[in-house]
Design a protein around this motif. Structure first.
Motif, PDB file in Angstrom:
ATOM      1  N   PHE A 143      33.599  35.287  48.656  1.00  0.00           N
ATOM      2  CA  PHE A 143      34.742  34.409  48.378  1.00  0.00           C
ATOM      3  C   PHE A 143      35.203  34.583  46.938  1.00  0.00           C
ATOM      4  CE2 PHE A 143      36.419  30.449  46.679  1.00  0.00           C
ATOM      5  CZ  PHE A 143      37.359  30.085  47.626  1.00  0.00           C
ATOM      6  N   ASN A 144      34.287  34.695  46.000  1.00  0.00           N
ATOM      7  CA  ASN A 144      34.610  34.847  44.590  1.00  0.00           C
ATOM      8  C   ASN A 144      35.324  36.171  44.327  1.00  0.00           C
ATOM      9  OD1 ASN A 144      34.175  33.967  41.666  1.00  0.00           O
ATOM     10  ND2 ASN A 144      33.209  35.974  41.661  1.00  0.00           N
ATOM     11  N   VAL A 145      34.908  37.213  45.016  1.00  0.00           N
ATOM     12  CA  VAL A 145      35.560  38.517  44.855  1.00  0.00           C
ATOM     13  C   VAL A 145      36.999  38.457  45.369  1.00  0.00           C
ATOM     14  CG1 VAL A 145      35.561  40.913  45.653  1.00  0.00           C
ATOM     15  CG2 VAL A 145      33.429  39.850  44.881  1.00  0.00           C
ATOM     16  N   ILE A 146      37.199  37.799  46.518  1.00  0.00           N
ATOM     17  CA  ILE A 146      38.558  37.655  47.040  1.00  0.00           C
ATOM     18  C   ILE A 146      39.414  36.862  46.047  1.00  0.00           C
ATOM     19  CG2 ILE A 146      39.981  36.693  48.894  1.00  0.00           C
ATOM     20  CD1 ILE A 146      37.525  37.044  50.745  1.00  0.00           C
ATOM     21  N   THR A 147      38.819  35.841  45.458  1.00  0.00           N
ATOM     22  CA  THR A 147      39.547  34.960  44.546  1.00  0.00           C
ATOM     23  C   THR A 147      39.901  35.643  43.238  1.00  0.00           C
ATOM     24  OG1 THR A 147      38.407  33.035  45.481  1.00  0.00           O
ATOM     25  CG2 THR A 147      39.478  32.743  43.341  1.00  0.00           C
ATOM     26  N   ASN A 148      38.909  36.291  42.619  1.00  0.00           N
ATOM     27  CA  ASN A 148      39.078  36.802  41.255  1.00  0.00           C
ATOM     28  C   ASN A 148      39.195  38.322  41.159  1.00  0.00           C
ATOM     29  OD1 ASN A 148      38.836  34.159  40.024  1.00  0.00           O
ATOM     30  ND2 ASN A 148      36.676  34.255  40.591  1.00  0.00           N
ATOM     31  N   GLY A 149      38.888  39.025  42.264  1.00  0.00           N
ATOM     32  CA  GLY A 149      38.921  40.475  42.220  1.00  0.00           C
ATOM     33  C   GLY A 149      37.676  41.037  41.548  1.00  0.00           C
ATOM     34  N   VAL A 150      37.502  42.344  41.668  1.00  0.00           N
ATOM     35  CA  VAL A 150      36.390  43.028  41.013  1.00  0.00           C
ATOM     36  C   VAL A 150      36.726  44.514  40.934  1.00  0.00           C
ATOM     37  CG1 VAL A 150      35.127  43.413  43.177  1.00  0.00           C
ATOM     38  CG2 VAL A 150      33.864  43.355  41.010  1.00  0.00           C
ATOM     39  N   ARG A 151      36.446  45.127  39.777  1.00  0.00           N
ATOM     40  CA  ARG A 151      36.760  46.538  39.553  1.00  0.00           C
ATOM     41  C   ARG A 151      38.201  46.871  39.955  1.00  0.00           C
ATOM     42  NH1 ARG A 151      31.611  46.187  41.238  1.00  0.00           N
ATOM     43  NH2 ARG A 151      32.096  46.621  43.420  1.00  0.00           N
ATOM     44  N   ASN A 152      38.408  47.748  40.941  1.00  0.00           N
ATOM     45  CA  ASN A 152      39.776  48.131  41.333  1.00  0.00           C
ATOM     46  C   ASN A 152      40.463  47.110  42.219  1.00  0.00           C
ATOM     47  OD1 ASN A 152      39.731  50.685  40.012  1.00  0.00           O
ATOM     48  ND2 ASN A 152      38.471  51.494  41.655  1.00  0.00           N
ATOM     49  N   MET A 153      39.696  46.156  42.734  1.00  0.00           N
ATOM     50  CA  MET A 153      40.287  45.169  43.649  1.00  0.00           C
ATOM     51  C   MET A 153      40.957  44.058  42.851  1.00  0.00           C
ATOM     52  SD  MET A 153      38.467  42.915  46.608  1.00  0.00           S
ATOM     53  CE  MET A 153      39.265  41.429  47.217  1.00  0.00           C
ATOM     54  N   PRO A 154      42.225  43.778  43.131  1.00  0.00           N
ATOM     55  CA  PRO A 154      42.918  42.701  42.407  1.00  0.00           C
ATOM     56  C   PRO A 154      42.527  41.329  42.927  1.00  0.00           C
ATOM     57  CG  PRO A 154      44.372  43.640  44.057  1.00  0.00           C
ATOM     58  CD  PRO A 154      43.107  44.463  44.090  1.00  0.00           C
ATOM     59  N   SER A 155      42.883  40.307  42.175  1.00  0.00           N
ATOM     60  CA  SER A 155      42.685  38.929  42.601  1.00  0.00           C
ATOM     61  C   SER A 155      43.695  38.556  43.678  1.00  0.00           C
ATOM     62  CB  SER A 155      42.848  37.991  41.399  1.00  0.00           C
ATOM     63  OG  SER A 155      43.012  36.654  41.826  1.00  0.00           O
ATOM     64  N   TYR A 156      43.228  37.805  44.678  1.00  0.00           N
ATOM     65  CA  TYR A 156      44.123  37.291  45.718  1.00  0.00           C
ATOM     66  C   TYR A 156      44.189  35.769  45.662  1.00  0.00           C
ATOM     67  CZ  TYR A 156      44.668  41.868  47.824  1.00  0.00           C
ATOM     68  OH  TYR A 156      44.999  43.185  48.041  1.00  0.00           O
ATOM     69  N   ARG A 157      43.906  35.223  44.492  1.00  0.00           N
ATOM     70  CA  ARG A 157      43.920  33.770  44.307  1.00  0.00           C
ATOM     71  C   ARG A 157      45.281  33.162  44.664  1.00  0.00           C
ATOM     72  NH1 ARG A 157      41.072  30.661  40.576  1.00  0.00           N
ATOM     73  NH2 ARG A 157      40.265  32.562  39.639  1.00  0.00           N
ATOM     74  N   LYS A 158      46.346  33.831  44.244  1.00  0.00           N
ATOM     75  CA  LYS A 158      47.688  33.275  44.456  1.00  0.00           C
ATOM     76  C   LYS A 158      48.236  33.581  45.849  1.00  0.00           C
ATOM     77  CE  LYS A 158      48.998  33.261  39.594  1.00  0.00           C
ATOM     78  NZ  LYS A 158      49.955  33.739  38.565  1.00  0.00           N
ATOM     79  N   GLN A 159      47.820  34.689  46.429  1.00  0.00           N
ATOM     80  CA  GLN A 159      48.367  35.073  47.723  1.00  0.00           C
ATOM     81  C   GLN A 159      47.676  34.368  48.895  1.00  0.00           C
ATOM     82  OE1 GLN A 159      47.390  37.085  45.302  1.00  0.00           O
ATOM     83  NE2 GLN A 159      48.639  38.926  45.124  1.00  0.00           N
ATOM     84  N   ILE A 160      46.377  34.102  48.760  1.00  0.00           N
ATOM     85  CA  ILE A 160      45.604  33.588  49.896  1.00  0.00           C
ATOM     86  C   ILE A 160      45.062  32.202  49.559  1.00  0.00           C
ATOM     87  CG2 ILE A 160      43.746  34.063  51.527  1.00  0.00           C
ATOM     88  CD1 ILE A 160      43.823  36.978  50.636  1.00  0.00           C
ATOM     89  N   PRO A 161      45.420  31.176  50.317  1.00  0.00           N
ATOM     90  CA  PRO A 161      44.887  29.830  50.072  1.00  0.00           C
ATOM     91  C   PRO A 161      43.370  29.790  50.257  1.00  0.00           C
ATOM     92  CG  PRO A 161      46.766  29.760  51.579  1.00  0.00           C
ATOM     93  CD  PRO A 161      46.398  31.205  51.403  1.00  0.00           C
ATOM     94  N   VAL A 162      42.740  28.783  49.652  1.00  0.00           N
ATOM     95  CA  VAL A 162      41.281  28.650  49.708  1.00  0.00           C
ATOM     96  C   VAL A 162      40.779  28.664  51.148  1.00  0.00           C
ATOM     97  CG1 VAL A 162      39.349  27.090  49.227  1.00  0.00           C
ATOM     98  CG2 VAL A 162      41.135  27.432  47.504  1.00  0.00           C
ATOM     99  N   LYS A 163      41.424  27.911  52.005  1.00  0.00           N
ATOM    100  CA  LYS A 163      40.997  27.822  53.403  1.00  0.00           C
ATOM    101  C   LYS A 163      40.997  29.185  54.076  1.00  0.00           C
ATOM    102  CE  LYS A 163      42.148  25.330  57.671  1.00  0.00           C
ATOM    103  NZ  LYS A 163      43.088  24.369  58.290  1.00  0.00           N
ATOM    104  N   ASP A 164      42.013  29.985  53.795  1.00  0.00           N
ATOM    105  CA  ASP A 164      42.100  31.312  54.402  1.00  0.00           C
ATOM    106  C   ASP A 164      41.095  32.277  53.788  1.00  0.00           C
ATOM    107  OD1 ASP A 164      44.047  30.538  56.155  1.00  0.00           O
ATOM    108  OD2 ASP A 164      45.723  31.370  55.008  1.00  0.00           O
TER     109      ASP A 164
END
Length: 201
Positions: A143-164
């Motif tokens: 969940f944290n990686v989806i939220t904040n991203g890691v290495r080459n993966m960007p953050s999806y905090r703004k695109q994906i709501p917490v529930k999703d």
């Protein structure tokens, strides 16, 4: 009222909106000239002169109240949650699959192997979600990686709501289980279907 007045009124009402350089006829002007402030309009009603009022401090949009910090962050203090703090049912799993295929599959592909379309076009490959390393991650860390991203993966905090985001974590676990499942995991009544589909006797 004379009889000819009624058809005349109907005709006049029907003429409104026709192409003309003349101003339209307003039989009922209350909806056309209602008192209201337009966006960015000023007013002397408030000391700051703004008609658009700032949101009251502490206001939370309906359905957006985050009562649990662990639910919002995936952490209990500094420790990642071992399991998603949600009730997992078929609707959550299907939602997770849907969101995964939209946001994650371009890199991870729909099976989670990390061979998505952008990777085939030169983008650095992400982690294989069925690998031992990914299997060892707690739900909160995914969940944290989806939220904040890691290495080459960007953050999806703004695109994906917490529930999703939690629903996606659930779908990642489904993908992992599908790659490491045993026949004992399948209900006995359905094992024959797997044999038929795979072509095994």
């Amino acid at each position: 009222m004379k009889r000819w007045c009624i058809p005349l009124l109907v005709v006049l009402a029907g003429c409104r909106g026709q192409a003309s350089s003349d101003p339209p006829i307003h039989l009922f002007g209350d909806m056309d000239w209602q008192p209201k402030f337009q966006p960015e309009e000023g007013t002397r009603l408030f000391p700051d002169g703004r008609a658009m009022r700032p949101i009251v401090e502490g206001t939370v949009a309906q359905g957006a109240l985050d009562e649990s910090e662990a639910y919002r962050t995936g952490k209990d203090g500094e420790t990642f949650l071992a399991f998603a703090p949600i009730t997992v049912d078929e609707a959550v799993i299907r939602r997770g699959q849907d969101r995964f295929n939209i946001y994650c599959a371009p890199c991870h592909d729909q099976s989670g192997s990390g061979q998505g379309m952008v990777v085939k076009r030169g983008y650095p490959p992400p982690i294989d979600l069925a690998s031992e390393r990914a299997l060892g991650l707690p739900d909160g860390e995914i969940f944290n990686v989806i939220t904040n991203g890691v290495r080459n993966m960007p953050s999806y905090r703004k695109q994906i709501p917490v529930k999703d985001r939690w629903a996606i974590v659930t779908w990642v676990r489904v993908l992992q289980h599908s790659q490491h499942a045993r026949i004992d995991d399948v209900p006995e009544a359905q094992r024959g279907n797997i044999a038929k589909e795979s072509g095994t006797p």
